[in-house]
Design a protein around this motif. Structure first.
Motif, mmCIF file in Angstrom:
data_model
loop_
_atom_site.group_PDB
_atom_site.id
_atom_site.type_symbol
_atom_site.label_atom_id
_atom_site.label_comp_id
_atom_site.label_asym_id
_atom_site.label_seq_id
_atom_site.Cartn_x
_atom_site.Cartn_y
_atom_site.Cartn_z
ATOM 1 N N ILE A 93 2.395 5.541 -17.576
ATOM 2 C CA ILE A 93 2.872 4.340 -16.892
ATOM 3 C C ILE A 93 3.933 4.650 -15.848
ATOM 4 O O ILE A 93 4.170 3.841 -14.940
ATOM 5 C CB ILE A 93 3.432 3.315 -17.901
ATOM 6 N N PHE A 94 4.558 5.799 -15.958
ATOM 7 C CA PHE A 94 5.646 6.122 -15.030
ATOM 8 C C PHE A 94 5.134 6.546 -13.653
ATOM 9 O O PHE A 94 5.900 6.569 -12.688
ATOM 10 C CB PHE A 94 6.555 7.196 -15.622
ATOM 11 N N GLU A 95 3.852 6.901 -13.560
ATOM 12 C CA GLU A 95 3.284 7.264 -12.262
ATOM 13 C C GLU A 95 3.419 6.119 -11.263
ATOM 14 O O GLU A 95 3.674 6.345 -10.079
ATOM 15 C CB GLU A 95 1.803 7.642 -12.412
ATOM 16 N N GLU A 96 3.249 4.894 -11.745
ATOM 17 C CA GLU A 96 3.316 3.724 -10.869
ATOM 18 C C GLU A 96 4.732 3.473 -10.349
ATOM 19 O O GLU A 96 4.919 2.714 -9.393
ATOM 20 C CB GLU A 96 2.817 2.481 -11.619
ATOM 21 N N ARG A 97 5.723 4.103 -10.965
ATOM 22 C CA ARG A 97 7.116 3.894 -10.565
ATOM 23 C C ARG A 97 7.670 5.074 -9.765
ATOM 24 O O ARG A 97 8.878 5.207 -9.593
ATOM 25 C CB ARG A 97 7.977 3.654 -11.811
ATOM 26 N N ARG A 149 4.922 1.987 0.853
ATOM 27 C CA ARG A 149 5.796 2.549 -0.178
ATOM 28 C C ARG A 149 6.487 3.813 0.333
ATOM 29 O O ARG A 149 7.668 4.028 0.093
ATOM 30 C CB ARG A 149 4.988 2.874 -1.441
ATOM 31 N N GLN A 150 5.709 4.643 1.045
ATOM 32 C CA GLN A 150 6.270 5.888 1.563
ATOM 33 C C GLN A 150 7.338 5.612 2.621
ATOM 34 O O GLN A 150 8.371 6.285 2.664
ATOM 35 C CB GLN A 150 5.149 6.765 2.144
ATOM 36 N N MET A 151 7.119 4.626 3.449
ATOM 37 C CA MET A 151 8.112 4.261 4.462
ATOM 38 C C MET A 151 9.397 3.756 3.802
ATOM 39 O O MET A 151 10.502 4.120 4.216
ATOM 40 C CB MET A 151 7.535 3.189 5.395
ATOM 41 N N GLN A 152 9.239 2.939 2.770
ATOM 42 C CA GLN A 152 10.401 2.450 2.042
ATOM 43 C C GLN A 152 11.127 3.591 1.342
ATOM 44 O O GLN A 152 12.352 3.605 1.254
ATOM 45 C CB GLN A 152 9.994 1.376 1.031
ATOM 46 N N PHE A 153 10.342 4.540 0.830
ATOM 47 C CA PHE A 153 10.887 5.712 0.150
ATOM 48 C C PHE A 153 11.800 6.504 1.089
ATOM 49 O O PHE A 153 12.944 6.827 0.752
ATOM 50 C CB PHE A 153 9.717 6.576 -0.321
ATOM 51 N N VAL A 154 11.311 6.786 2.281
ATOM 52 C CA VAL A 154 12.095 7.547 3.267
ATOM 53 C C VAL A 154 13.303 6.730 3.734
ATOM 54 O O VAL A 154 14.406 7.272 3.904
ATOM 55 C CB VAL A 154 11.214 7.962 4.465
ATOM 56 N N PHE A 155 13.110 5.431 3.940
ATOM 57 C CA PHE A 155 14.223 4.565 4.347
ATOM 58 C C PHE A 155 15.330 4.576 3.294
ATOM 59 O O PHE A 155 16.522 4.622 3.626
ATOM 60 C CB PHE A 155 13.732 3.136 4.572
ATOM 61 N N ALA A 156 14.933 4.544 2.014
ATOM 62 C CA ALA A 156 15.917 4.568 0.930
ATOM 63 C C ALA A 156 16.715 5.876 0.946
ATOM 64 O O ALA A 156 17.927 5.881 0.718
ATOM 65 C CB ALA A 156 15.219 4.385 -0.419
ATOM 66 N N ASP A 210 0.831 -1.197 0.000
ATOM 67 C CA ASP A 210 0.000 0.000 0.000
ATOM 68 C C ASP A 210 0.874 1.258 0.000
ATOM 69 O O ASP A 210 2.094 1.196 0.100
ATOM 70 C CB ASP A 210 -0.970 -0.001 1.182
ATOM 71 N N ASP A 211 0.206 2.420 -0.101
ATOM 72 C CA ASP A 211 0.928 3.686 -0.214
ATOM 73 C C ASP A 211 1.757 3.999 1.028
ATOM 74 O O ASP A 211 2.851 4.576 0.924
ATOM 75 C CB ASP A 211 -0.062 4.829 -0.475
ATOM 76 N N ILE A 212 1.259 3.631 2.203
ATOM 77 C CA ILE A 212 1.993 3.910 3.447
ATOM 78 C C ILE A 212 3.294 3.117 3.475
ATOM 79 O O ILE A 212 4.354 3.653 3.822
ATOM 80 C CB ILE A 212 1.126 3.573 4.680
ATOM 81 N N VAL A 268 5.951 15.874 -0.632
ATOM 82 C CA VAL A 268 5.730 16.196 -2.050
ATOM 83 C C VAL A 268 5.621 14.891 -2.839
ATOM 84 O O VAL A 268 6.634 14.227 -3.076
ATOM 85 C CB VAL A 268 6.874 17.074 -2.618
ATOM 86 N N PRO A 269 4.434 14.491 -3.258
ATOM 87 C CA PRO A 269 4.275 13.232 -3.997
ATOM 88 C C PRO A 269 4.935 13.305 -5.374
ATOM 89 O O PRO A 269 4.523 14.100 -6.227
ATOM 90 C CB PRO A 269 2.745 13.086 -4.131
#
Length: 215
Positions: free
Chosen positions: A40-44, A6-13, A2-4, A31-32
């Motif tokens: 198709i790039f939105e999903e990435r 993904r966001q946690m992984q994003f910050v961890f990265a 889910d988005d949460i 900032v999304p």
């Protein structure tokens, strides 16, 4: 996922790439990146990789955006000049941390689209200019910070002249078709101080205004 998550992984990265400034991490999280991509790039959007945008340009990978932003050492008093608006993603991050952001884009279509998107996102402290970024923005000098999102062989003197004493410029330098080096230039009373921040790859800094087919 889910988005949460993904966001946690994003910050961890971002943290794993050495981004430790809490304000920068908060700005990146708020900032999304998805808003600045199409199709198709939105999903990435959560991937730490550069992705294509229109006019043959790219949106930088988040870790590089965060690294450049962190190196600028921004505060709420800063007036910032960005060379190379692209999708507007970097400008949106800067706007969360600085007083005023001026950003120049040589592609009219990108400048127009970014201006509309940034306004829609409520980021009213950004001025998007369609123009030749290699010339900077003389009518607004001096700038506290300058960020260049395209590679030059050396830090352009015309931009260094627009940086106030005590200011910071962050940009990639090197040949356009080889690995470049991201550097931080600090303008001190004793001259310029250079700090290397790591290898990167950006499109080259091009003089003039682009003449797009569908301009």
């Amino acid at each position: 996922m889910d988005d949460i998550e993904r966001q946690m992984q994003f910050v961890f990265a971002l943290r794993s790439h050495g981004i430790t400034n809490a304000d920068v991490l908060k700005a990146m999280e708020s900032v999304p990146r998805k808003d600045f991509l199409e199709g198709i790039f939105e999903e990435r959007s959560h991937e730490d990789t550069p992705l294509p945008i229109s006019c043959g340009q790219t949106i930088s990978q988040p870790s590089v955006v965060a690294l450049m932003t962190q190196a600028l050492d921004l505060n709420r008093r800063c007036k910032v000049l960005e060379i190379g608006t692209g999708s507007g993603y970097q400008a949106a991050i800067l706007a969360r941390l600085a007083r005023r952001v001026y950003t120049i884009e040589r592609h009219r279509r990108l400048a127009r689209r970014s201006k509309e998107l940034l306004h829609r996102l409520g980021l009213h402290n950004i001025t998007v200019v369609h123009g030749d970024g290699s010339l900077g923005l003389p009518e607004q000098v001096p700038f506290d910070r300058i960020i260049v999102t395209a590679a030059a062989e050396d830090p352009p003197q015309i931009l260094l002249d627009q940086l106030r004493p005590g200011g910071i410029m962050v940009l990639p330098v090197g040949q356009s078709h080889s690995v470049q080096t991201l550097i931080k230039v600090s303008k001190t009373e004793h001259g310029l101080e250079y700090t290397e921040l790591g290898p990167v790859r950006f499109v080259p800094l091009v003089e003039g205004i682009a003449h797009d087919v569908l301009d």
